[in-house]
Design an enzyme around this catalytic site. Structure first.
Site: not given
Ligand SMILES: Cc1cc2nc3c(=O)[nH]c(=O)nc-3n(C[C@H](O)[C@H](O)[C@H](O)COP(=O)(O)O)c2cc1C
Length: 340
Positions: A174, A110, A176-177, A245, A114, A216
């Site tokens: 993140s 992704n 992406n910022t 993350n 934000f 985080k």
């Molecule tokens: C589509 C998407 C959007 C996410 N948006 C955020 C976010 O806004 N803030 C954040 O701290 N982590 C965000 N994450 C990261 C997740 O909270 C998590 O840290 C990361 O995906 C690893 O865990 P997982 O393998 O269980 O997905 C996002 C992940 C995905 C897939």
């Protein structure tokens, strides 16, 4: 049952299916129906950051960015819910498409950036929710706030969410910022943490309650960098660290459709990298600061592995997309079984 739901959802574009799922979970929550979708996880209470959790398996940030479906997610059995990332002002995020499924690898890429409706909308949703459990609010900076002024955005969000959060997560990881991840290192990290800790003390006096502050971090760090982060967190007196993350790496997905899309990779391919960070952190922190582990939990046993690596709590995101709500109970059971 979820296999069928997933088949239908996966026919839609990832973002449409995401929005529909959050809407349905939110609606189910308002009607009090979501308890029917999954068996309630066993009770496995833990106390972390001074907070009581009914079980150690939480919803990771980013699924309910605006806090629109808090009650719905809670009814699925999560031991805690983290909403956000929220920024001071609403912003649209990156152009679509920005969310990609890699089902062969149980992964997601992704570059949402934000997208969110801003902190005031989120607070209105929190106030409308009935949920009385542990609610984390994850805060970030607007994309057009220069990174040198990022601290202003974090402080503004902290001021606003403080009275409404069980804990607050500072998201500096993140991918992406632009520039955000630079806040994880050296003087930038120290200054940010000092400013936030100072404000936390002021707010604690003002509100008569101390709300824990977590940070985080990304999985894309060397052991040396991870050790430095751990030292900075202890120095600053932070309350917890969330690891991790998404990753910028592409190990485990090479050659798959969408593998070369820009953004953060999550799900199974980030699991070991993320658990490694937890292990290094745990070695340094030696129990002085709790770790919340997230990254690649797609089966119950992965949650137990994170706890064995030194985490006190876990969170899931991608695993929930691929396995559905049954994964929550499976993770709780695996953690309970590992404890014996
Ligand atoms: C589509 C998407 C959007 C996410 N948006 C955020 C976010 O806004 N803030 C954040 O701290 N982590 C965000 N994450 C990261 C997740 O909270 C998590 O840290 C990361 O995906 C690893 O865990 P997982 O393998 O269980 O997905 C996002 C992940 C995905 C897939």
């Amino acid at each position: 049952m979820y296999t069928l739901v997933r088949e239908l959802l996966f026919k839609l574009s990832p973002e449409t299916s995401h929005e529909l799922s959050v809407d349905l979970i939110g609606a189910g929550g308002r009607l009090g129906l979501n308890g029917l979708l999954s068996k309630t996880p066993a009770s496995l209470p833990v106390k972390v950051m001074g907070l009581e959790f009914p079980n150690p398996v939480g919803l990771a940030a980013g699924l309910d960015k605006n806090g629109d479906a808090i009650d719905g997610f809670a009814q699925l059995g999560f031991g805690f819910i983290e909403i956000g990332t929220v920024t001071p002002r609403a912003q649209p995020g990156n152009p679509k498409p920005r969310l990609f499924r890699l089902p062969e690898a149980e992964a997601i890429i992704n570059r949402m950036g934000f997208n969110n409706l801003g902190v005031d909308h989120l607070l209105a949703r929190v106030q409308a929710a009935r949920f009385k459990g542990v609610l984390g609010i994850n805060i970030g900076k607007n994309f057009d706030t220069p990174v040198e002024r990022a601290v202003d955005d974090y402080l503004l969000c902290l001021d606003k969410v403080y009275a409404h959060a069980s804990y607050v997560t500072v998201n500096v990881s993140s991918p992406n910022t632009p520039g955000l991840r630079s806040l994880q290192f050296g003087d930038s990290l120290k200054q940010l943490l000092e400013a936030l800790r100072q404000r936390q003390e002021d707010l604690a006096r003002q509100h008569g309650k101390r709300v824990p502050l977590a940070i985080k971090i990304a999985p894309d760090m060397s052991d040396e960098e991870t050790v430095q982060v751990a030292a900075a967190l202890l120095d600053a007196g932070m309350d917890a660290v969330i690891a991790t993350n998404t990753t910028l790496g592409r190990d485990g997905v090479k050659g798959l459709e969408f593998a070369d899309e820009a953004g953060g990779l999550s799900g199974a391919p980030v699991r070991d990298k993320s658990t490694h960070i937890v292990r290094v952190l745990a070695g340094e922190l030696a129990g002085r600061l709790p770790i919340i582990a997230v990254g690649g939990i797609t089966e119950g046993k992965h949650a137990a592995e994170k706890i064995a690596a030194g985490a006190s709590l876990v969170q899931i995101y991608s695993g929930f997309i691929y396995k559905g709500p049954a994964l929550i109970r499976e993770a709780v059971d695996a953690i309970a079984a590992a404890r014996g």
